[in-house]
Design an enzyme around this catalytic site. Structure first.
Site, PDB file in Angstrom:
ATOM      1  N   ASP A 233       0.812  -1.223   0.000  1.00 26.29           N
ATOM      2  CA  ASP A 233       0.000   0.000   0.000  1.00 26.29           C
ATOM      3  C   ASP A 233       0.843   1.269   0.000  1.00 26.29           C
ATOM      4  OD1 ASP A 233      -2.235  -1.641   0.090  1.00 26.29           O
ATOM      5  OD2 ASP A 233      -2.233  -1.676   2.280  1.00 26.29           O
TER       6      ASP A 233
ATOM      7  N   LYS B 183       1.801   2.090  -5.114  1.00 30.50           N
ATOM      8  CA  LYS B 183       2.357   1.528  -6.355  1.00 30.50           C
ATOM      9  C   LYS B 183       1.447   1.841  -7.539  1.00 30.50           C
ATOM     10  CE  LYS B 183       2.343  -2.514  -4.316  1.00 30.50           C
ATOM     11  NZ  LYS B 183       2.062  -2.128  -2.919  1.00 30.50           N
TER      12      LYS B 183
ATOM     13  N   GLY C 116      -4.569  -4.351  -3.818  1.00 32.80           N
ATOM     14  CA  GLY C 116      -5.545  -3.308  -4.158  1.00 32.80           C
ATOM     15  C   GLY C 116      -4.745  -2.096  -4.561  1.00 32.80           C
ATOM     16  N   HIS C 117      -4.657  -1.848  -5.855  1.00 31.54           N
ATOM     17  CA  HIS C 117      -3.835  -0.743  -6.366  1.00 31.54           C
ATOM     18  C   HIS C 117      -4.765   0.373  -6.838  1.00 31.54           C
ATOM     19  CE1 HIS C 117      -0.220  -3.617  -7.174  1.00 31.54           C
ATOM     20  NE2 HIS C 117      -0.633  -3.622  -5.928  1.00 31.54           N
ATOM     21  N   THR C 118      -4.645   1.521  -6.189  1.00 31.15           N
ATOM     22  CA  THR C 118      -5.567   2.617  -6.484  1.00 31.15           C
ATOM     23  C   THR C 118      -4.969   3.546  -7.527  1.00 31.15           C
ATOM     24  OG1 THR C 118      -6.138   2.503  -4.156  1.00 31.15           O
ATOM     25  CG2 THR C 118      -7.007   4.384  -5.385  1.00 31.15           C
TER      26      THR C 118
ATOM     27  N   GLN D 283       1.930  -6.103  -3.138  1.00 33.36           N
ATOM     28  CA  GLN D 283       2.385  -6.196  -1.749  1.00 33.36           C
ATOM     29  C   GLN D 283       3.685  -5.400  -1.563  1.00 33.36           C
ATOM     30  OE1 GLN D 283       1.293  -9.579  -3.204  1.00 33.36           O
ATOM     31  NE2 GLN D 283      -0.622  -8.618  -2.689  1.00 33.36           N
TER      32      GLN D 283
END
Ligand code: GDP
Ligand code: IMO
Ligand code: MG
Length: 423
Positions: free
Chosen positions: A13, A16, A40-42, A222
């Protein structure tokens, strides 16, 4: 040599998604090399926020090809729903998404076993996405791969033998009810039609691409401290997020790699259990969580927050071979009177020089902090390094000098444009 690896340098988090999306503007291909829908890539584009779990963060650039490599574990249901969500948002992935025929599948029984195991007192705090159990089957050599989806007989045979074994475990070890083999076979056979157009030999594709002069970002999920070999074991994920994982997870040789960029959040966060020496279970942690919106992009869980940990970071720089740093979320530190950096650990009255990877030592180290004055200005509108307040520049210079690695990118907000590039 055109492969740039982008790796999370902490516990995930780090931002990335934002950095990969931003840098993707100048490349041809973005390839994910490990993990699964635990990520979970925002990516924020204008007012819109997208959270990607399996699809690489380059997908918002129409000319880019996105690759899901052999090292990723794919939940077909999660992938299909992500493709559908992107489609609804007007983002087409046709002819732009390639999936490795060798990637392993996450099955409903992997998610079930993940959830059941997490009921034990020594739980890891996983995302419940079936990651550990899927990698167990991969390394046990009983896993089902994407290529198996394309042959109905092979899929039925492999699923049947897997489910029979899992049913014995579910009923006899955990006292659960049996899974229905036939309905699961039917459900998964449905995926073959939808997945077929995307499946290919991605290792061959990527090798041909880099040899032909095309540029590639290898996107890690990760972070290094969650690496199954190098992280804070057993409180880790089950794959290799470190830069070394990019080669095995994509089937490209180390000689193809031209640079390694580490993403470093300006403070530390961690989701799930496990040691976290600089954690602040006080108003500092609360403030970081609130200002940084530190809630999991995949599970919504509150992230544990604390100061930047230079002992952990130096370790991460070494094992990843990081040559350049992107600092993210510097704006979250706006308004703090004092900002701390952990520069060493003490255990039993002795100063430790290296990051202890055994849990017992790490769990009882005492962080040694240095204190830096904060800044009272909002950073989110700044685009030029020289316009940063002197104390923000000093904080960045301290990180660069303590790691010995140059900072090339400073992120001051979630959007693409909220970025400062350093030469
Ligand atoms: P990833 O898993 O490494 O891609 O990171 P996540 O997307 O899980 O979490 C990073 C969060 O911080 C997301 O909500 C991003 O939109 C946000 N973010 C990224 N960079 C910045 C930044 O520089 N400032 C702020 N305030 N938010 C950021
Ligand atoms: P991105 O790519 C932060 C954590 C989980 C748990 C441990 C094991 O968004 O940075 P798993 O489900 O992988 O078996 O859980 O790893 N974890 C993450 N933490 N960011 C992630 O991904 C993570 N993916 C897994 O919280 O502690
Ligand atoms: Mg994330």
């Amino acid at each position: 040599m055109p492969v740039q690896i982008i790796v999370g340098a902490q516990w995930g988090d780090e931002g990335k998604g934002k950095i990969v999306d931003m840098l993707a503007e100048n490349v041809d291909i973005v390839a994910r090399y490990q993990g699964g829908a635990n990520a979970g890539h925002t990516v924020c584009i204008g007012p819109k926020e997208y959270i990607l779990h399996l699809i690489p963060s380059g997908i918002f650039h129409p000319s880019i090809t996105c690759v899901i490599g052999n090292g990723v574990v794919i939940d077909p249901a999660a992938l299909m729903s992500e493709i559908d969500q992107l489609g609804t948002a007007g983002i087409s992935i046709d002819n732009r998404l390639l999936i490795s025929h060798n990637a392993h599948l996450i099955m409903p029984y992997h998610k079930l076993l993940d959830t059941i195991r997490e009921q034990a007192p020594n739980r890891i705090g996983t995302t419940g996405r079936g990651i550990g159990p899927a990698y167990i089957d991969k390394f046990m050599r009983v896993g089902i791969r994407i290529v198996d989806l394309l042959d109905r007989d092979v899929l039925a045979r492999k699923l049947r033998s897997n489910i029979e074994e899992k049913n014995r475990i579910l009923t006899q070890v955990y006292g659960e009810t049996k899974l229905d083999v036939d309905s699961l076979i039917a459900e998964y056979q449905e995926f073959d039609k939808r997945i077929d157009p995307y499946v290919t030999d991605t290792a061959d594709y990527l090798n041909t691409a880099w040899k032909g002069g095309r540029s590639i970002i290898a996107e890690g999920a990760q972070g290094a401290l969650l690496d199954v070999d190098h992280g804070t074991y057993p409180f880790v994920t089950s794959s290799s997020p470190t830069s070394g994982g990019a080669c095995t997870g994509l089937g490209i040789p180390p000689t193809a790699v031209s640079s390694i960029l580490g993403i470093v959040k300006a403070y530390s966060t961690r989701v799930g259990n496990g040691p976290f020496p600089t954690e602040q279970e006080n108003e500092v942690g609360e403030r970081l969580r609130k200002s940084g919106h530190e809630f999991g992009a995949t599970t919504g869980r509150p992230r544990r927050c604390g100061w930047l940990d230079m002992v952990a970071l130096r370790y991460s720089m070494t094992i990843n071979g990081i040559e350049q740093i992107a600092i993210t979320k510097l704006d979250v530190l706006d308004g703090f009177d004092e900002i701390r950096i952990c520069t060493g650990y003490e255990a039993n009255g002795k100063r430790l020089k290296t990051f202890p990877t055994d849990l017992q030592t790490l769990a009882r180290v005492q962080p040694v902090y240095e204190s830096y004055p904060g800044w009272k200005q909002e950073l989110s509108g700044i685009r030029d390094y020289k316009d940063l307040p002197a104390n923000a520049q000093r904080y960045l210079e301290t990180i660069a000098s303590l790691t010995g690695i140059p900072i090339r990118i400073v992120s001051v907000g979630p959007r693409r444009d909220q970025t400062i590039l350093l030469s």
